[in-house]
Design a protein around this motif. Structure first.
Motif, PDB file in Angstrom:
ATOM      1  N   GLY A 100       1.798 -10.482 -17.991  1.00  0.00           N
ATOM      2  CA  GLY A 100       1.295 -10.905 -16.684  1.00  0.00           C
ATOM      3  C   GLY A 100      -0.019 -11.848 -17.165  1.00  0.00           C
ATOM      4  O   GLY A 100      -0.049 -11.667 -18.304  1.00  0.00           O
ATOM      5  N   PRO A 101      -0.796 -12.069 -15.363  1.00  0.00           N
ATOM      6  CA  PRO A 101      -0.427 -12.282 -14.195  1.00  0.00           C
ATOM      7  C   PRO A 101       1.028 -13.159 -14.127  1.00  0.00           C
ATOM      8  O   PRO A 101       1.536 -13.788 -14.362  1.00  0.00           O
ATOM      9  CB  PRO A 101      -1.202 -13.306 -13.939  1.00  0.00           C
ATOM     10  CG  PRO A 101      -1.705 -14.195 -14.585  1.00  0.00           C
ATOM     11  CD  PRO A 101      -1.272 -13.721 -15.640  1.00  0.00           C
ATOM     12  N   LEU A 102       1.901 -11.342 -13.273  1.00  0.00           N
ATOM     13  CA  LEU A 102       3.227 -11.672 -13.071  1.00  0.00           C
ATOM     14  C   LEU A 102       3.273 -12.212 -11.710  1.00  0.00           C
ATOM     15  O   LEU A 102       3.044 -11.867 -11.012  1.00  0.00           O
ATOM     16  CB  LEU A 102       3.839 -10.515 -13.154  1.00  0.00           C
ATOM     17  CG  LEU A 102       3.999 -10.127 -14.788  1.00  0.00           C
ATOM     18  CD1 LEU A 102       4.678  -8.415 -14.915  1.00  0.00           C
ATOM     19  CD2 LEU A 102       5.072 -11.381 -15.756  1.00  0.00           C
ATOM     20  N   SER A 103       4.280 -12.518 -10.883  1.00  0.00           N
ATOM     21  CA  SER A 103       4.593 -13.340  -9.903  1.00  0.00           C
ATOM     22  C   SER A 103       5.730 -11.773  -9.181  1.00  0.00           C
ATOM     23  O   SER A 103       6.048 -11.361  -9.300  1.00  0.00           O
ATOM     24  CB  SER A 103       5.961 -14.199  -9.853  1.00  0.00           C
ATOM     25  OG  SER A 103       5.625 -14.342  -8.078  1.00  0.00           O
ATOM     26  N   ALA A 104       3.972 -11.428  -8.281  1.00  0.00           N
ATOM     27  CA  ALA A 104       5.185 -10.326  -7.271  1.00  0.00           C
ATOM     28  C   ALA A 104       5.918 -10.131  -6.990  1.00  0.00           C
ATOM     29  O   ALA A 104       6.702  -8.465  -6.672  1.00  0.00           O
ATOM     30  CB  ALA A 104       3.881 -10.041  -6.829  1.00  0.00           C
ATOM     31  N   ASP A 105       6.582 -11.519  -6.968  1.00  0.00           N
ATOM     32  CA  ASP A 105       7.998 -11.185  -5.809  1.00  0.00           C
ATOM     33  C   ASP A 105       9.135 -10.761  -6.527  1.00  0.00           C
ATOM     34  O   ASP A 105      10.690 -10.249  -6.151  1.00  0.00           O
ATOM     35  CB  ASP A 105       8.933 -12.288  -5.135  1.00  0.00           C
ATOM     36  CG  ASP A 105       8.726 -13.399  -5.989  1.00  0.00           C
ATOM     37  OD1 ASP A 105       8.139 -13.394  -6.747  1.00  0.00           O
ATOM     38  OD2 ASP A 105       8.942 -14.750  -4.874  1.00  0.00           O
ATOM     39  N   THR A 106       8.859 -10.422  -8.133  1.00  0.00           N
ATOM     40  CA  THR A 106       9.717 -10.061  -9.143  1.00  0.00           C
ATOM     41  C   THR A 106       9.493  -9.054 -10.243  1.00  0.00           C
ATOM     42  O   THR A 106      10.482  -8.396 -10.824  1.00  0.00           O
ATOM     43  CB  THR A 106      10.144 -11.637  -9.846  1.00  0.00           C
ATOM     44  OG1 THR A 106       9.567 -11.604 -10.906  1.00  0.00           O
ATOM     45  CG2 THR A 106      10.581 -12.748  -9.238  1.00  0.00           C
ATOM     46  N   MET A 107       8.649  -8.291  -9.795  1.00  0.00           N
ATOM     47  CA  MET A 107       8.140  -7.130  -9.922  1.00  0.00           C
ATOM     48  C   MET A 107       8.473  -5.436  -9.786  1.00  0.00           C
ATOM     49  O   MET A 107       8.583  -5.330 -11.154  1.00  0.00           O
ATOM     50  CB  MET A 107       6.544  -7.381 -10.361  1.00  0.00           C
ATOM     51  CG  MET A 107       6.310  -8.455 -11.213  1.00  0.00           C
ATOM     52  SD  MET A 107       3.939  -8.226 -10.558  1.00  0.00           S
ATOM     53  CE  MET A 107       3.558  -5.892 -11.213  1.00  0.00           C
ATOM     54  N   PHE A 108       9.100  -5.563  -9.134  1.00  0.00           N
ATOM     55  CA  PHE A 108       9.802  -4.783  -8.069  1.00  0.00           C
ATOM     56  C   PHE A 108      11.477  -3.961  -8.199  1.00  0.00           C
ATOM     57  O   PHE A 108      11.770  -2.825  -7.838  1.00  0.00           O
ATOM     58  CB  PHE A 108       8.900  -4.606  -7.414  1.00  0.00           C
ATOM     59  CG  PHE A 108       7.339  -4.273  -7.109  1.00  0.00           C
ATOM     60  CD1 PHE A 108       6.588  -3.619  -7.820  1.00  0.00           C
ATOM     61  CD2 PHE A 108       6.398  -5.861  -6.482  1.00  0.00           C
ATOM     62  CE1 PHE A 108       5.189  -3.579  -7.945  1.00  0.00           C
ATOM     63  CE2 PHE A 108       4.912  -5.783  -6.645  1.00  0.00           C
ATOM     64  CZ  PHE A 108       4.415  -4.656  -7.557  1.00  0.00           C
ATOM     65  N   HIS A 109      12.271  -4.753  -8.553  1.00  0.00           N
ATOM     66  CA  HIS A 109      13.419  -4.152  -8.753  1.00  0.00           C
ATOM     67  C   HIS A 109      13.626  -3.793  -9.907  1.00  0.00           C
ATOM     68  O   HIS A 109      13.072  -3.304 -10.816  1.00  0.00           O
ATOM     69  CB  HIS A 109      14.373  -5.345  -8.839  1.00  0.00           C
ATOM     70  CG  HIS A 109      14.063  -6.578  -9.999  1.00  0.00           C
ATOM     71  ND1 HIS A 109      14.341  -6.178 -11.223  1.00  0.00           N
ATOM     72  CD2 HIS A 109      13.091  -7.367  -9.830  1.00  0.00           C
ATOM     73  CE1 HIS A 109      14.761  -7.328 -11.863  1.00  0.00           C
ATOM     74  NE2 HIS A 109      13.296  -8.283 -11.222  1.00  0.00           N
ATOM     75  N   ALA A 110      14.728  -3.076  -9.855  1.00  0.00           N
ATOM     76  CA  ALA A 110      14.906  -1.488 -11.102  1.00  0.00           C
ATOM     77  C   ALA A 110      14.604  -2.271 -12.372  1.00  0.00           C
ATOM     78  O   ALA A 110      14.429  -1.713 -13.089  1.00  0.00           O
ATOM     79  CB  ALA A 110      15.818  -1.352 -10.814  1.00  0.00           C
ATOM     80  N   SER A 111      15.247  -3.312 -12.729  1.00  0.00           N
ATOM     81  CA  SER A 111      15.156  -3.577 -14.449  1.00  0.00           C
ATOM     82  C   SER A 111      14.243  -4.342 -14.601  1.00  0.00           C
ATOM     83  O   SER A 111      13.538  -3.905 -16.204  1.00  0.00           O
ATOM     84  CB  SER A 111      16.145  -4.716 -14.687  1.00  0.00           C
ATOM     85  OG  SER A 111      16.319  -5.697 -13.536  1.00  0.00           O
ATOM     86  N   ALA A 112      13.060  -4.579 -13.670  1.00  0.00           N
ATOM     87  CA  ALA A 112      11.377  -4.707 -13.469  1.00  0.00           C
ATOM     88  C   ALA A 112      10.869  -3.888 -14.147  1.00  0.00           C
ATOM     89  O   ALA A 112       9.731  -3.356 -15.213  1.00  0.00           O
ATOM     90  CB  ALA A 112      11.161  -5.807 -13.117  1.00  0.00           C
TER      91      ALA A 112
END
Length: 317
Positions: A230-242
């Motif tokens: 991080g810091p990571l973009s929150a909108d791409t952090m929570f899908h399964a592969s992430a």
């Protein structure tokens, strides 16, 4: 194992009924010890009143406290406030003296506690921190597929940037890292940290907090050997592969953390307080006055909270 202590929570809410439902589901595997007024339990609950030393698997074990009157489902009574507060304190004592192995708290109703006992704390977590004489605690929400930690919690979004400091973020990550090692058996936690702004600020085009505050903190902790992304973009952090690449997501504010976990597992999420000298979990829902006493309450989150408390207690042994 020693029993999991359960504080009664708001008697007019669903706390008593989901505690009994959890006992029915877990009585053969995890011993429970409930603190509250037995008259507030669902009718025909088989009760074993005890001091905590003699437990029965075939009955609901209760350390009895007289709240001075019946509970009416859906209608909190401020006269019960001190009893609710004292039940929490008693549960903490039981864990502290070794009678219980962990604490699971049923939901409270803060307005009733304020009206009835001038309760000076914003919520459970702050009261437990005061009982433990610490001000460094972290709220983690956990389910089978995700763990999240909000760095700032119950404050307006307009105040987040001002409250977010290097010290707060550092302490949040350190407490979380230690908690994952001690209570979850993860020797080398992988931590993902969200940015505050959209696209993690996009190199300063949408905010400077990532450049000026978050990145220096993360670099300093990486220099200590921590595995931090991080810091990571929150909108791409929570899908399964992430999610497969980290053990916990550190977020900057309440909804950034809670929306993904409640979307993934609304009924099974568990609230865990890290940084206390004892284990504390709680179902991730409120008192649900609208369905209290109607047999509609879902005990899934309470069951998950008890199971997680038991697993954490096992990890500490």
């Amino acid at each position: 194992m020693k029993p999991i202590a359960i504080s009664c929570g708001e008697p007019a809410g669903i706390g008593p009924e989901i505690a009994v439902a959890a006992w029915a589901a877990l009585q053969d595997s995890i011993p429970l010890l409930w603190i509250g007024d037995p008259s507030h339990l669902p009718k025909d609950t088989p009760v074993n009143v005890t001091d905590g030393t003699t437990l029965r698997a075939d009955k609901f074990n209760v350390i009895s406290r007289d709240f001075g009157g019946p509970a009416v489902p859906g209608h909190p009574n401020p006269a019960h406030a001190q009893g609710v507060i004292d039940a929490i304190a008693t549960a903490v004592e039981l864990v502290g003296n070794g009678t219980a192995s962990a604490l699971c708290t049923a939901p409270i109703h803060k307005a009733a506690l304020i009206d009835g006992a001038n309760f000076p704390y914003p919520g459970h977590t702050e009261y437990l921190a005061a009982l433990a004489d610490t001000d460094q605690v972290v709220m983690m929400l956990a389910c089978d597929t995700l763990r999240v930690v909000p760095t700032t919690i119950h404050i307006p979004v307009s105040e987040v940037s001002g409250k977010l400091t290097a010290s707060l973020l550092t302490d949040t990550i350190l407490i979380t890292h230690a908690g994952l090692r001690r209570d979850f058996g993860i020797r080398a936690p992988r931590i993902a940290v969200a940015g505050l702004n959209p696209h993690a600020g996009e190199n300063g085009k949408m905010g400077n907090e990532e450049i000026e505050l978050i990145t220096p903190v993360l670099d300093a902790l990486r220099a200590q050997g921590m595995d931090i992304a991080g810091p990571l973009s929150a909108d791409t952090m929570f899908h399964a592969s992430a999610r497969a690449h980290y053990d916990v997501a550190i977020c900057m504010y309440h909804d950034q953390a809670l929306i993904p976990i409640k979307t993934l597992d609304f009924s099974g999420g568990v609230n865990v307080t890290l940084g206390l000298p004892f284990i504390r979990t709680s179902p991730d829902h409120g008192t649900a006055f609208d369905i209290a006493g109607q047999g509609k309450a879902d005990p899934t989150s309470m069951i998950a909270a008890i199971r997680m408390a038991a697993d954490m207690a096992q990890a500490r042994t």
